[in-house]
Design an enzyme around this catalytic site. Structure first.
Site, PDB file in Angstrom:
ATOM      1  N   LYS A 146     -19.976 -19.723  18.359  1.00 40.67           N
ATOM      2  CA  LYS A 146     -20.197 -20.780  19.350  1.00 40.67           C
ATOM      3  C   LYS A 146     -20.861 -20.269  20.639  1.00 40.67           C
ATOM      4  CE  LYS A 146     -16.462 -23.670  17.591  1.00 40.67           C
ATOM      5  NZ  LYS A 146     -15.222 -24.386  17.956  1.00 40.67           N
ATOM      6  N   PHE A 194     -12.030 -36.233  21.246  1.00 41.52           N
ATOM      7  CA  PHE A 194     -12.757 -35.048  21.712  1.00 41.52           C
ATOM      8  C   PHE A 194     -14.190 -34.967  21.193  1.00 41.52           C
ATOM      9  CE2 PHE A 194     -10.394 -33.741  17.892  1.00 41.52           C
ATOM     10  CZ  PHE A 194     -11.421 -33.225  17.105  1.00 41.52           C
ATOM     11  N   ARG A 220     -10.769 -17.732   7.758  1.00 47.24           N
ATOM     12  CA  ARG A 220      -9.835 -18.521   8.570  1.00 47.24           C
ATOM     13  C   ARG A 220      -8.761 -17.608   9.180  1.00 47.24           C
ATOM     14  NH1 ARG A 220     -11.363 -23.379   9.893  1.00 47.24           N
ATOM     15  NH2 ARG A 220      -9.207 -23.962  10.200  1.00 47.24           N
ATOM     16  N   THR A 273      -6.734 -22.398  15.992  1.00 51.88           N
ATOM     17  CA  THR A 273      -7.740 -23.125  16.771  1.00 51.88           C
ATOM     18  C   THR A 273      -7.558 -22.900  18.269  1.00 51.88           C
ATOM     19  OG1 THR A 273      -7.898 -24.796  15.038  1.00 51.88           O
ATOM     20  CG2 THR A 273      -8.727 -25.407  17.215  1.00 51.88           C
ATOM     21  N   ARG A 286     -10.310 -15.515  17.796  1.00 44.63           N
ATOM     22  CA  ARG A 286      -9.995 -16.517  18.827  1.00 44.63           C
ATOM     23  C   ARG A 286      -9.017 -15.993  19.875  1.00 44.63           C
ATOM     24  NH1 ARG A 286      -9.852 -21.611  14.664  1.00 44.63           N
ATOM     25  NH2 ARG A 286     -12.071 -22.137  14.800  1.00 44.63           N
ATOM     26  N   ASN A 343     -13.547 -21.803  21.583  1.00 43.99           N
ATOM     27  CA  ASN A 343     -12.679 -20.863  20.865  1.00 43.99           C
ATOM     28  C   ASN A 343     -13.463 -19.862  20.019  1.00 43.99           C
ATOM     29  OD1 ASN A 343     -13.467 -22.449  18.722  1.00 43.99           O
ATOM     30  ND2 ASN A 343     -11.420 -23.199  18.235  1.00 43.99           N
ATOM     31  N   HIS A 347     -16.404 -21.275  14.539  1.00 44.11           N
ATOM     32  CA  HIS A 347     -16.033 -22.327  13.591  1.00 44.11           C
ATOM     33  C   HIS A 347     -16.129 -21.724  12.202  1.00 44.11           C
ATOM     34  CE1 HIS A 347     -16.249 -26.084  11.258  1.00 44.11           C
ATOM     35  NE2 HIS A 347     -17.175 -25.438  10.563  1.00 44.11           N
TER      36      HIS A 347
END
Length: 140
Positions: free
Chosen positions: A11, A59, A87, A93, A104, A114, A117
């Site tokens: 991100k 959101f 994951r 998250t 994260r 965070n 993704h």
């Protein structure tokens, strides 16, 4: 164990802090192979389509605004049980709830910013990979 492909998006908060290599190190040290990677700015339309499943959520607009606020790095990852492995190394998250040593926890700034993704299922992985990559862009 099954060899799988999964999708990952680094991100804008990571790109702005020049931490792409650090994220890639987490992924590779966990046993994932990066078989495709590209950097781009998502358009508002691309972001809305990609996150369409969240359209009705409160959101959604802030997520689209955030993910289009800077460049992202799109990736296809390969490995044994790649979806679960990715994951796990990503962490929860919410960075405040993520385990020590996860991407994260170590790099995330907030629930939205965070850092990364990752696909949450085989169906999501297939859809997300196809959304951003052609077969010819995935190098074995």
């Amino acid at each position: 164990m099954t060899i799988q492909y999964t999708f990952s998006m680094i991100k804008p908060d990571v790109i702005k802090r020049n931490k792409i290599g650090q994220v890639n190190t987490y992924l590779e040290n966990a046993g994932l192979k990066i078989v495709a990677q590209k950097m781009k700015f998502l358009t508002k339309y691309e972001a809305e389509c990609f996150y369409d499943e969240h359209r009705a959520r409160s959101f959604f607009n802030s997520l689209v605004e955030y993910i289009t606020s800077g460049a992202v790095v799109l990736q296809v990852l390969k490995g044994e049980d790649a979806i679960t492995l990715n994951r796990t190394i990503m962490g929860a998250t919410n960075p405040a709830e993520a385990k020590e040593g996860t991407i994260r926890k170590d790099l995330g700034e907030s629930i939205e910013a965070n850092s990364i993704h990752g696909s949450d299922s085989e169906n999501s992985a297939k859809r997300e990979i196809k959304f951003f990559f052609s077969k010819s862009e995935i190098i074995e």
